[in-house]
Write a protein that holds these residues in place. Sequence first.
Motif, mmCIF file in Angstrom:
data_model
loop_
_atom_site.group_PDB
_atom_site.id
_atom_site.type_symbol
_atom_site.label_atom_id
_atom_site.label_comp_id
_atom_site.label_asym_id
_atom_site.label_seq_id
_atom_site.Cartn_x
_atom_site.Cartn_y
_atom_site.Cartn_z
ATOM 1 N N ASN A 1 -0.554 25.669 -1.765
ATOM 2 C CA ASN A 1 -1.518 24.595 -1.431
ATOM 3 C C ASN A 1 -2.931 24.101 -2.349
ATOM 4 O OD1 ASN A 1 -2.370 22.454 0.576
ATOM 5 N ND2 ASN A 1 -3.821 23.962 1.274
ATOM 6 N N SER A 2 -3.280 25.165 -2.875
ATOM 7 C CA SER A 2 -4.429 25.002 -3.588
ATOM 8 C C SER A 2 -4.111 24.570 -4.997
ATOM 9 C CB SER A 2 -5.212 26.219 -3.706
ATOM 10 O OG SER A 2 -4.441 27.146 -4.651
ATOM 11 N N CYS A 3 -2.659 24.700 -5.376
ATOM 12 C CA CYS A 3 -2.112 24.225 -6.523
ATOM 13 C C CYS A 3 -1.608 22.579 -6.494
ATOM 14 C CB CYS A 3 -1.036 24.922 -7.149
ATOM 15 S SG CYS A 3 -1.649 26.631 -7.715
ATOM 16 N N SER A 4 -1.899 21.983 -5.188
ATOM 17 C CA SER A 4 -1.343 20.619 -4.963
ATOM 18 C C SER A 4 0.197 20.613 -4.851
ATOM 19 C CB SER A 4 -1.975 19.723 -6.019
ATOM 20 O OG SER A 4 -3.282 19.648 -5.770
ATOM 21 N N LYS B 1 -0.870 29.439 0.617
ATOM 22 C CA LYS B 1 -2.355 29.203 0.501
ATOM 23 C C LYS B 1 -2.494 28.916 -1.138
ATOM 24 C CE LYS B 1 -5.335 32.034 -0.339
ATOM 25 N NZ LYS B 1 -6.198 31.882 -1.848
#
Length: 90
Positions: free
Chosen positions: A35-38, A32
Amino acid sequence: MNYIEYINNFWAIHEEETFCTTDISLYFYLLKVNNSCSWKPIFRRNNSKIEADLGISYNTLRGSRERLMSANLLKYVSKISSLLQKLSSS
């Protein structure tokens, strides 16, 4: 790897390794975060932030990290109370 490939790879390895619930929580938490860090190849997450978010102690975090690392699911480098995380694509 994409998100689904990471998930499927984890469960395939879990069949052999049989991870505990904290190991599973840590792995999916790091998915997660990444994912939030691209999907950066390497990302930072402070140990105390991980401990607070998952409600675990440092010793528990360290043990789960080591198990994930020995299964080639995670690579990390400790940097003055910060943690460089890298999800392995093996």
